[in-house]
Design a protein around this motif. Structure first.
Motif, PDB file in Angstrom:
ATOM      1  N   ALA A 158       0.836  -1.201   0.000  1.00 48.30           N
ATOM      2  CA  ALA A 158       0.000   0.000   0.000  1.00 48.30           C
ATOM      3  C   ALA A 158       0.871   1.251   0.000  1.00 48.30           C
ATOM      4  CB  ALA A 158      -0.929  -0.010   1.211  1.00 48.30           C
ATOM      5  N   ALA A 159       1.973   1.214   0.761  1.00 48.87           N
ATOM      6  CA  ALA A 159       2.887   2.359   0.774  1.00 48.87           C
ATOM      7  C   ALA A 159       3.546   2.532  -0.586  1.00 48.87           C
ATOM      8  CB  ALA A 159       3.939   2.165   1.864  1.00 48.87           C
ATOM      9  N   ARG A 160       3.960   1.434  -1.203  1.00 50.44           N
ATOM     10  CA  ARG A 160       4.573   1.519  -2.534  1.00 50.44           C
ATOM     11  C   ARG A 160       3.621   2.132  -3.549  1.00 50.44           C
ATOM     12  NH1 ARG A 160       5.044  -2.489  -6.691  1.00 50.44           N
ATOM     13  NH2 ARG A 160       2.837  -2.758  -6.193  1.00 50.44           N
ATOM     14  N   ASP A 161       2.338   1.794  -3.426  1.00 52.49           N
ATOM     15  CA  ASP A 161       1.335   2.285  -4.366  1.00 52.49           C
ATOM     16  C   ASP A 161       0.780   3.656  -3.980  1.00 52.49           C
ATOM     17  OD1 ASP A 161       1.657  -0.074  -5.762  1.00 52.49           O
ATOM     18  OD2 ASP A 161      -0.033  -1.074  -4.791  1.00 52.49           O
ATOM     19  N   SER A 162       1.367   4.278  -2.943  1.00 53.37           N
ATOM     20  CA  SER A 162       0.917   5.598  -2.466  1.00 53.37           C
ATOM     21  C   SER A 162      -0.559   5.587  -2.084  1.00 53.37           C
ATOM     22  CB  SER A 162       1.185   6.672  -3.534  1.00 53.37           C
ATOM     23  OG  SER A 162       2.565   6.746  -3.829  1.00 53.37           O
ATOM     24  N   ALA A 163      -1.018   4.498  -1.518  1.00 51.92           N
ATOM     25  CA  ALA A 163      -2.403   4.420  -1.058  1.00 51.92           C
ATOM     26  C   ALA A 163      -2.634   5.432   0.065  1.00 51.92           C
ATOM     27  CB  ALA A 163      -2.716   3.010  -0.556  1.00 51.92           C
ATOM     28  N   PRO A 164      -3.766   6.122   0.055  1.00 54.79           N
ATOM     29  CA  PRO A 164      -4.004   7.137   1.093  1.00 54.79           C
ATOM     30  C   PRO A 164      -4.092   6.559   2.500  1.00 54.79           C
ATOM     31  CG  PRO A 164      -5.966   6.790  -0.256  1.00 54.79           C
ATOM     32  CD  PRO A 164      -4.856   6.071  -0.941  1.00 54.79           C
ATOM     33  N   ASP A 165      -4.408   5.257   2.627  1.00 52.05           N
ATOM     34  CA  ASP A 165      -4.520   4.645   3.944  1.00 52.05           C
ATOM     35  C   ASP A 165      -3.283   3.852   4.330  1.00 52.05           C
ATOM     36  OD1 ASP A 165      -4.809   2.620   2.101  1.00 52.05           O
ATOM     37  OD2 ASP A 165      -6.379   1.563   3.236  1.00 52.05           O
ATOM     38  N   ALA A 166      -2.149   4.114   3.658  1.00 52.10           N
ATOM     39  CA  ALA A 166      -0.936   3.335   3.930  1.00 52.10           C
ATOM     40  C   ALA A 166      -0.491   3.479   5.382  1.00 52.10           C
ATOM     41  CB  ALA A 166       0.181   3.764   2.985  1.00 52.10           C
ATOM     42  N   ALA A 167      -0.545   4.701   5.918  1.00 49.50           N
ATOM     43  CA  ALA A 167      -0.119   4.904   7.311  1.00 49.50           C
ATOM     44  C   ALA A 167      -1.023   4.130   8.268  1.00 49.50           C
ATOM     45  CB  ALA A 167      -0.121   6.390   7.652  1.00 49.50           C
ATOM     46  N   LEU A 192       9.786   3.679  12.081  1.00 50.97           N
ATOM     47  CA  LEU A 192      10.623   3.561  10.887  1.00 50.97           C
ATOM     48  C   LEU A 192       9.761   3.492   9.631  1.00 50.97           C
ATOM     49  CD1 LEU A 192      13.434   3.191   9.641  1.00 50.97           C
ATOM     50  CD2 LEU A 192      13.134   0.713   9.946  1.00 50.97           C
ATOM     51  N   ALA A 193       8.681   2.721   9.692  1.00 49.95           N
ATOM     52  CA  ALA A 193       7.802   2.598   8.528  1.00 49.95           C
ATOM     53  C   ALA A 193       7.180   3.946   8.164  1.00 49.95           C
ATOM     54  CB  ALA A 193       6.709   1.571   8.814  1.00 49.95           C
ATOM     55  N   LEU A 194       6.720   4.686   9.163  1.00 52.15           N
ATOM     56  CA  LEU A 194       6.117   5.995   8.894  1.00 52.15           C
ATOM     57  C   LEU A 194       7.155   6.986   8.387  1.00 52.15           C
ATOM     58  CD1 LEU A 194       3.691   6.258  11.956  1.00 52.15           C
ATOM     59  CD2 LEU A 194       3.164   5.557   9.608  1.00 52.15           C
ATOM     60  N   THR A 195       8.394   6.859   8.857  1.00 53.50           N
ATOM     61  CA  THR A 195       9.477   7.705   8.338  1.00 53.50           C
ATOM     62  C   THR A 195       9.729   7.398   6.866  1.00 53.50           C
ATOM     63  OG1 THR A 195      10.559   7.916  10.493  1.00 53.50           O
ATOM     64  CG2 THR A 195      11.937   8.236   8.550  1.00 53.50           C
ATOM     65  N   CYS A 196       9.819   6.113   6.534  1.00 56.64           N
ATOM     66  CA  CYS A 196      10.041   5.727   5.137  1.00 56.64           C
ATOM     67  C   CYS A 196       8.903   6.211   4.250  1.00 56.64           C
ATOM     68  CB  CYS A 196      10.175   4.212   5.043  1.00 56.64           C
ATOM     69  SG  CYS A 196      11.684   3.552   5.785  1.00 56.64           S
ATOM     70  N   LEU A 197       7.688   6.117   4.758  1.00 59.47           N
ATOM     71  CA  LEU A 197       6.525   6.570   3.987  1.00 59.47           C
ATOM     72  C   LEU A 197       6.623   8.063   3.710  1.00 59.47           C
ATOM     73  CD1 LEU A 197       3.774   5.830   2.750  1.00 59.47           C
ATOM     74  CD2 LEU A 197       2.754   6.283   4.992  1.00 59.47           C
ATOM     75  N   ALA A 198       7.016   8.854   4.712  1.00 63.38           N
ATOM     76  CA  ALA A 198       7.151  10.299   4.529  1.00 63.38           C
ATOM     77  C   ALA A 198       8.256  10.626   3.527  1.00 63.38           C
ATOM     78  CB  ALA A 198       7.439  10.964   5.877  1.00 63.38           C
ATOM     79  N   VAL A 199       9.387   9.926   3.623  1.00 60.36           N
ATOM     80  CA  VAL A 199      10.490  10.160   2.681  1.00 60.36           C
ATOM     81  C   VAL A 199      10.051   9.826   1.258  1.00 60.36           C
ATOM     82  CG1 VAL A 199      12.783   9.347   2.006  1.00 60.36           C
ATOM     83  CG2 VAL A 199      12.288   9.841   4.409  1.00 60.36           C
ATOM     84  N   GLN A 200       9.348   8.710   1.100  1.00 58.03           N
ATOM     85  CA  GLN A 200       8.887   8.311  -0.220  1.00 58.03           C
ATOM     86  C   GLN A 200       7.940   9.340  -0.811  1.00 58.03           C
ATOM     87  OE1 GLN A 200       7.269   4.355  -0.233  1.00 58.03           O
ATOM     88  NE2 GLN A 200       6.492   4.505  -2.311  1.00 58.03           N
ATOM     89  N   ARG A 201       7.112   9.952   0.030  1.00 60.61           N
ATOM     90  CA  ARG A 201       6.143  10.942  -0.442  1.00 60.61           C
ATOM     91  C   ARG A 201       6.718  12.344  -0.527  1.00 60.61           C
ATOM     92  NH1 ARG A 201       0.824   9.233   3.212  1.00 60.61           N
ATOM     93  NH2 ARG A 201       0.175   7.432   1.940  1.00 60.61           N
ATOM     94  N   GLY A 202       7.945  12.533  -0.057  1.00 58.64           N
ATOM     95  CA  GLY A 202       8.520  13.865  -0.040  1.00 58.64           C
ATOM     96  C   GLY A 202       7.903  14.768   1.001  1.00 58.64           C
TER      97      GLY A 202
END
Length: 299
Positions: A158-167, A192-202
């Motif tokens: 879900a995070a890879r696909d930029s799903a809005p509910d990934a977090a 760590l997961a939420l940090t990676c998600l933020a970095v991926q999304r800029g």
């Protein structure tokens, strides 16, 4: 200036605490104290009343099941030793394939083979096939911890696909991980997961709640101290090297004691940092490209 130093090897990590425990249970919990132990159903294990009268034919002696193949233990042992440097995902995938090709392998080793391939494959669609197979085997053989790992994998997709509910998916996966007897995995993983998600999304990195062993990388990305250790040699090391690279880009430099990190990721065409099957921080190649571009501008 972002300094990278090498710490002492950790006593435990995700590799030892998660997938390795599946193989360990095969060797210890199922086979402790006996050379042969049957994976019998409760009905087969119940004592039966003695048969009255003569046997209907020649007495048949029940043969014990074959010993677990030594090859299975050897492959599991080799897998746990393939995290000493980055770039070994293909070797781990080959070991997972060999585990699945073993004839009459016990369910634990088949589950391990699918999870190894789920983690190692850079193609998440192919990895999802193994996640589903692991779930099916786990449901049939009562392995509830497997569903926890595959739930993290689903959150990562879900995070890879930029799903809005990934977090939210990551938070639900973290809740499922609690009290599962894997503190070495759980501690700090959600932050760590939420940090990676933020970095991926800029996006700005959120303030961590319990960063655990990942505090140096999360802190560096939030503008904190920039002296980073080398990532521990486990499933998360390649993702942590990507975060170190991103922190270095933000800080303007990235150095080790010899000028460059000795164990950072090799150039890769993979779409993500393979290893954990739990988090993604985007393409390794993209971070390497940005680091090279920065180096070229300095020359």
């Amino acid at each position: 200036m972002l300094e990278v130093r090498r710490p002492a090897p950790p006593e435990s990590g995700p590799a030892a605490a998660t997938l390795g425990s599946i193989a360990a249970r095969s060797a210890a919990a199922r086979h402790r104290g006996s050379a042969v132990r049957t994976f019998a159903s409760p009905a087969a294990a119940r004592p039966r009343a003695p048969r009255r009268g003569p046997l209907p034919g020649p007495a048949r002696v029940r043969q014990p099941p074959p010993l677990l193949p030594p090859r299975a233990f050897a492959l599991a042992g080799r897998w746990i030793q393939t995290f000493h440097r980055c770039g070994l995902a293909a070797e781990r995938d080959a070991l997972g394939r060999e585990l699945l090709d073993l004839p009459a392998a016990p369910p634990n080793f088949a589950v391990l083979g699918h999870l190894v391939r789920m983690q190692a494959l850079g193609d998440l669609e192919a990895a999802a096939v193994h996640a589903g197979a692991a779930d099916s085997l786990a449901a049939r053989h009562d392995r509830p911890s497997v569903a926890v790992l595959t739930r993290w994998f689903a959150a990562m997709r879900a995070a890879r696909d930029s799903a809005p509910d990934a977090a939210d998916r990551y938070r639900a996966a973290a809740a499922a991980l609690r009290d599962r007897g894997m503190p070495g995995v759980e501690h700090g993983l959600l932050d760590l997961a939420l940090t990676c998600l933020a970095v991926q999304r800029g996006e700005p990195v959120p303030e961590p709640v319990e960063p655990g062993p990942y505090a140096p990388w999360i802190g560096a990305l939030r503008g904190g101290p920039t002296e980073l250790p080398d990532p521990p040699p486990d499933q998360l090391q390649e993702a942590l090297w990507v975060l170190a690279g991103r922190a270095g880009l933000a800080a303007g430099t990235m150095r080790s004691s010899r000028g460059r990190p000795r164990h950072s990721p090799r150039p890769s065409t993979r779409s993500r940092a393979p290893g954990s099957g739990m988090i993604t921080v985007g393409a390794v190649a993209e971070t390497l490209r940005d680091l090279r571009a920065r180096d070229c501008r300095r020359r």
